[in-house]
Structures are given as structure tokens and as C-alpha cells.
Design a protein around this motif. Structure first.
Motif, PDB file in Angstrom:
ATOM      1  N   GLU A  19      50.955  45.267  52.057  1.00  0.00           N
ATOM      2  CA  GLU A  19      50.888  43.946  51.424  1.00  0.00           C
ATOM      3  C   GLU A  19      49.487  43.633  50.908  1.00  0.00           C
ATOM      4  N   TRP A  20      48.456  44.069  51.642  1.00  0.00           N
ATOM      5  CA  TRP A  20      47.092  43.787  51.166  1.00  0.00           C
ATOM      6  C   TRP A  20      46.891  44.414  49.787  1.00  0.00           C
ATOM      7  N   LEU A  21      47.296  45.657  49.643  1.00  0.00           N
ATOM      8  CA  LEU A  21      47.146  46.339  48.355  1.00  0.00           C
ATOM      9  C   LEU A  21      47.967  45.639  47.282  1.00  0.00           C
ATOM     10  N   LYS A  22      49.219  45.346  47.577  1.00  0.00           N
ATOM     11  CA  LYS A  22      50.102  44.737  46.583  1.00  0.00           C
ATOM     12  C   LYS A  22      49.558  43.396  46.109  1.00  0.00           C
ATOM     13  N   GLU A  23      49.195  42.535  47.058  1.00  0.00           N
ATOM     14  CA  GLU A  23      48.729  41.192  46.709  1.00  0.00           C
ATOM     15  C   GLU A  23      47.412  41.236  45.939  1.00  0.00           C
ATOM     16  N   ASN A  24      46.493  42.073  46.401  1.00  0.00           N
ATOM     17  CA  ASN A  24      45.169  42.081  45.785  1.00  0.00           C
ATOM     18  C   ASN A  24      45.140  42.804  44.449  1.00  0.00           C
ATOM     19  N   LEU A  25      45.960  43.851  44.303  1.00  0.00           N
ATOM     20  CA  LEU A  25      46.016  44.530  43.015  1.00  0.00           C
ATOM     21  C   LEU A  25      46.677  43.627  41.971  1.00  0.00           C
ATOM     22  N   THR A  26      47.697  42.879  42.390  1.00  0.00           N
ATOM     23  CA  THR A  26      48.315  41.906  41.479  1.00  0.00           C
ATOM     24  C   THR A  26      47.311  40.824  41.094  1.00  0.00           C
ATOM     25  N   GLU A  27      46.538  40.389  42.070  1.00  0.00           N
ATOM     26  CA  GLU A  27      45.501  39.383  41.777  1.00  0.00           C
ATOM     27  C   GLU A  27      44.469  39.922  40.792  1.00  0.00           C
ATOM     28  N   LEU A  28      44.076  41.186  40.960  1.00  0.00           N
ATOM     29  CA  LEU A  28      43.128  41.794  40.027  1.00  0.00           C
ATOM     30  C   LEU A  28      43.725  41.860  38.630  1.00  0.00           C
ATOM     31  N   LYS A  29      44.982  42.259  38.547  1.00  0.00           N
ATOM     32  CA  LYS A  29      45.637  42.336  37.239  1.00  0.00           C
ATOM     33  C   LYS A  29      45.704  40.959  36.584  1.00  0.00           C
ATOM     34  N   ASN A  30      46.095  39.960  37.341  1.00  0.00           N
ATOM     35  CA  ASN A  30      46.296  38.625  36.772  1.00  0.00           C
ATOM     36  C   ASN A  30      44.986  37.925  36.424  1.00  0.00           C
ATOM     37  N   ASN A  31      43.916  38.307  37.105  1.00  0.00           N
ATOM     38  CA  ASN A  31      42.630  37.619  36.913  1.00  0.00           C
ATOM     39  C   ASN A  31      41.516  38.621  36.630  1.00  0.00           C
ATOM     40  N   PHE A  32      41.847  39.645  35.839  1.00  0.00           N
ATOM     41  CA  PHE A  32      40.907  40.740  35.625  1.00  0.00           C
ATOM     42  C   PHE A  32      39.579  40.250  35.047  1.00  0.00           C
ATOM     43  N   LYS A  33      39.654  39.366  34.088  1.00  0.00           N
ATOM     44  CA  LYS A  33      38.416  38.933  33.425  1.00  0.00           C
ATOM     45  C   LYS A  33      37.487  38.188  34.382  1.00  0.00           C
ATOM     46  N   SER A  34      38.035  37.372  35.276  1.00  0.00           N
ATOM     47  CA  SER A  34      37.175  36.628  36.196  1.00  0.00           C
ATOM     48  C   SER A  34      36.724  37.468  37.390  1.00  0.00           C
ATOM     49  N   ILE A  35      37.546  38.431  37.814  1.00  0.00           N
ATOM     50  CA  ILE A  35      37.191  39.250  38.980  1.00  0.00           C
ATOM     51  C   ILE A  35      36.333  40.445  38.589  1.00  0.00           C
ATOM     52  N   ALA A  36      36.719  41.126  37.509  1.00  0.00           N
ATOM     53  CA  ALA A  36      36.123  42.432  37.197  1.00  0.00           C
ATOM     54  C   ALA A  36      35.054  42.383  36.118  1.00  0.00           C
ATOM     55  N   VAL A  37      35.324  41.661  35.042  1.00  0.00           N
ATOM     56  CA  VAL A  37      34.427  41.709  33.887  1.00  0.00           C
ATOM     57  C   VAL A  37      33.175  40.883  34.171  1.00  0.00           C
ATOM     58  N   PRO A  38      31.993  41.455  34.017  1.00  0.00           N
ATOM     59  CA  PRO A  38      30.761  40.701  34.287  1.00  0.00           C
ATOM     60  C   PRO A  38      30.536  39.614  33.238  1.00  0.00           C
ATOM     61  N   ASP A  39      29.761  38.611  33.624  1.00  0.00           N
ATOM     62  CA  ASP A  39      29.449  37.519  32.695  1.00  0.00           C
ATOM     63  C   ASP A  39      28.562  37.996  31.554  1.00  0.00           C
ATOM     64  N   TYR A  40      27.753  39.006  31.828  1.00  0.00           N
ATOM     65  CA  TYR A  40      26.871  39.522  30.788  1.00  0.00           C
ATOM     66  C   TYR A  40      26.541  40.976  31.086  1.00  0.00           C
ATOM     67  N   GLY A  41      26.070  41.690  30.077  1.00  0.00           N
ATOM     68  CA  GLY A  41      25.722  43.093  30.184  1.00  0.00           C
ATOM     69  C   GLY A  41      25.871  43.732  28.823  1.00  0.00           C
ATOM     70  N   LYS A  42      25.294  44.903  28.659  1.00  0.00           N
ATOM     71  CA  LYS A  42      25.261  45.517  27.333  1.00  0.00           C
ATOM     72  C   LYS A  42      26.634  46.008  26.867  1.00  0.00           C
ATOM     73  N   PHE A  43      27.590  46.171  27.796  1.00  0.00           N
ATOM     74  CA  PHE A  43      28.928  46.607  27.414  1.00  0.00           C
ATOM     75  C   PHE A  43      29.916  45.447  27.326  1.00  0.00           C
ATOM     76  N   VAL A  44      29.459  44.225  27.538  1.00  0.00           N
ATOM     77  CA  VAL A  44      30.337  43.064  27.544  1.00  0.00           C
ATOM     78  C   VAL A  44      30.331  42.414  26.162  1.00  0.00           C
ATOM     79  N   LYS A  45      31.540  42.273  25.586  1.00  0.00           N
ATOM     80  CA  LYS A  45      31.655  41.620  24.298  1.00  0.00           C
ATOM     81  C   LYS A  45      31.631  40.109  24.469  1.00  0.00           C
ATOM     82  N   ASP A  46      31.259  39.410  23.444  1.00  0.00           N
ATOM     83  CA  ASP A  46      31.130  37.953  23.504  1.00  0.00           C
ATOM     84  C   ASP A  46      32.446  37.269  23.799  1.00  0.00           C
ATOM     85  N   ASP A  47      33.557  37.878  23.409  1.00  0.00           N
ATOM     86  CA  ASP A  47      34.848  37.212  23.594  1.00  0.00           C
ATOM     87  C   ASP A  47      35.543  37.621  24.881  1.00  0.00           C
ATOM     88  N   GLN A  48      34.860  38.398  25.736  1.00  0.00           N
ATOM     89  CA  GLN A  48      35.491  38.815  26.998  1.00  0.00           C
ATOM     90  C   GLN A  48      35.239  37.787  28.085  1.00  0.00           C
TER      91      GLN A  48
END
Length: 282
Positions: free
Chosen positions: A253-282
Motif C-alpha cells: 500500500e505504501w508504494l501504491k499510494e505514494n506512486l499514485t501521489e507522485l503521478k498526480n502531483n508530479f510537478k509539485s513533488i518532483a519538478v524543481p522550482d528553478y534550474g537550468k533544465f526547468v522550463k518556464d511553463d513547468q
């Protein structure tokens, strides 16, 4: 076959899990070297066939060989080495190992330029948002290695050599030719760095190995759109157990719940606020 700083330059960073092995299933053994996991596929026992997935941190070949001998006996090399990708912390011990093990190495076709001396990875992003490991990443090697005499592309039918019932899945983003491995019969997943279970940018969390779902390491991920698509693919496969390139193995269940959370909120969990590989619209 040439050495490079990606296999020769020891990195002085570690975790409380270093040197610890976990039998995740009877035929999947996760062994942590400093801050990265290598995986032994095969039932433990003297002389049993086995496969190595990934090859650890620079200068770690001796430790990998020693752990393999404990599990499968001496003078018993793997049938093959499978690489999820070719970043320094996943190929660091491979040249040492190939000097004693004359075995084929497999990776995705798009990863081959980085493994045949033709192309270097982008330099790590020390400016990316996330933590101290990102700032330290200037010291992480990004040079290609040349193992042309051993490396082969993974089969185009998505089978995995010497791993019956497994298939490889192209999961780019962290690198062009990144792959994950999946076994349908028990929904076991070897994710590589498509997602990880520790916040790899935080030096404190890397050291303590605090369990937390996270996207791929930010300082070495050049394509966030592809990374998000890869997480969506893996989440849809409904893995029951996952071994990631960094962090502890997870299941249930930990894997299922957290992987679903990552999928649903990828931009807020995974994508950094800034960095050289981050596009302005991400």
C-alpha cells in the motif's frame, strides 16, 4: 576499454544503508553502495545463475564482486550486466568488474553513445532547487566511458537477456535511454532512477535514507516532461514491489499510494522550482 573519472574518481558521500543488503524477493537482492543500489537477480546459492543490474559508485567493483561471491559463490560471474542507464553512480564499478568478468553488458540503444566514448552527459546542475547534494554535484563526473567490446543494445522485443519473464520499459527523462525492468507475474519493478524513494538532493535525507517518494535526482535530470510520462507509465503498471536506484525498496500500500501521489502531483513533488533544465511553463 578505457577508464574515466566516471569510474575512477571516488565520491566521498555515503548513507547509513551503505554495505547493507536486502532480499526483496527470493531472487531479487538489493545491495547499497554509499548512496546507490545495485541489484542481484537470481536465487542465492553456490554456482547458481544470476544477473547484475547496475554497477554502483566509482571504485566499487571490488565490493560488488565480494557481495556476489557471498551470494553465488566464487568463480561464478553473472550471465550479464544490465544497465538502467549510464550515469556515474550506476556504472562506477563496471570497468573493474569487466576486468575479471568477461560478460556481456546490455543497455538501451539511446544510452550507447555514453557507454562507447562518443558522448558525455550534460554537466550536473548545481543551481537546481532542492538541497546540498545538488550544490555538491559539480564534483560528480559526467564523462562517458568506453566499454565498446562488451556493450550491446537491449533486444528490440523488450525481453531482458538471462531474465526470463522480465521486460524492459523505456523510461526516459533522467537520461535518454533510461530503462526500468518489470515482471508481470508478481508485478516486481526495478525502477532505476525513473523515481526514487529518498529525496536525493538533500544531504541529510540521503545520509539517513528517510523513506519518501521522489522524482529522479534533480541535478542530473534534463527532461522533466519525459520524466513525468515515465512515472505515469510505471504507475499504470501497478507495481507490487519496487527497487529504485536510490532509497529503500518499497512495496504494498505504501508504494501504491505514494506512486499514485507522485503521478498526480508530479510537478509539485518532483519538478524543481528553478534550474537550468526547468522550463518556464513547468
Amino acid at each position: 576499454m578505457e577508464n574515466s573519472s566516471s569510474t575512477e574518481r571516488f565520491q566521498p558521500v555515503t548513507s547509513v544503508g551503505s554495505g547493507i543488503g536486502i532480499e526483496v524477493t527470493p531472487d531479487l537482492y538489493c545491495y547499497t553502495i554509499q548512496i546507490v543500489n545495485v541489484i542481484f537477480y537470481g536465487i542465492a546459492g553456490e554456482g547458481n545463475d544470476w544477473v547484475l543490474i547496475d554497477a554502483g559508485m566509482p571504485t566499487s567493483g571490488g565490493k560488488i564482486k565480494e557481495e556476489a561471491e557471498k551470494r553465488f559463490g566464487k568463480n561464478n560471474p553473472p550471465k550479464a550486466i544490465i544497465l538502467t542507464h549510464g550515469h556515474f553512480d550506476h556504472i562506477g564499478g563496471i570497468i573493474e568488474l569487466l576486468e575479471v568478468w568477461d560478460v556481456p553488458v546490455y543497455a538501451h540503444e539511446l544510452e550507447l553513445p555514453y557507454l562507447t566514448g562518443k558522448k558525455n552527459y550534460p554537466e550536473p546542475d548545481t543551481t537546481v532547487e532542492g538541497g546540498m547534494v545538488s550544490k555538491m554535484s559539480f564534483a560528480f563526473p559526467h564523462e562517458s566511458i568506453d566499454i565498446s567490446e562488451y556493450i550491446q543494445p537491449l533486444p528490440i522485443d523488450h525481453t531482458v537477456p538471462f531474465m526470463p519473464n522480465w521486460k524492459w520499459i523505456h523510461t526516459p527523462g533522467h537520461s535518454e535511454g533510461h530503462v526500468s525492468l518489470f515482471r508481470n507475474e508478481d508485478h516486481a519493478l526495478i525502477a532505476g532512477d525513473a523515481f526514487v524513494t529518498v529525496k536525493q538532493e538533500s544531504l541529510y535525507k540521503v545520509f539517513t535514507q528517510e523513506k519518501e517518494i521522489s522524482g529522479p535526482p534533480r541535478y542530473l535530470t534534463p527532461d522533466w516532461e519525459a520524466s513525468e510520462s515515465s512515472v505515469n507509465i510505471l504507475e499504470a503498471m501497478d507495481p507490487a514491489v519496487a527497487i529504485t536506484g536510490h532509497g529503500v525498496p518499497v512495496s504494498g500500500e505504501w508504494l501504491k499510494e505514494n506512486l499514485t501521489e507522485l503521478k498526480n502531483n508530479f510537478k509539485s513533488i518532483a519538478v524543481p522550482d528553478y534550474g537550468k533544465f526547468v522550463k518556464d511553463d513547468q
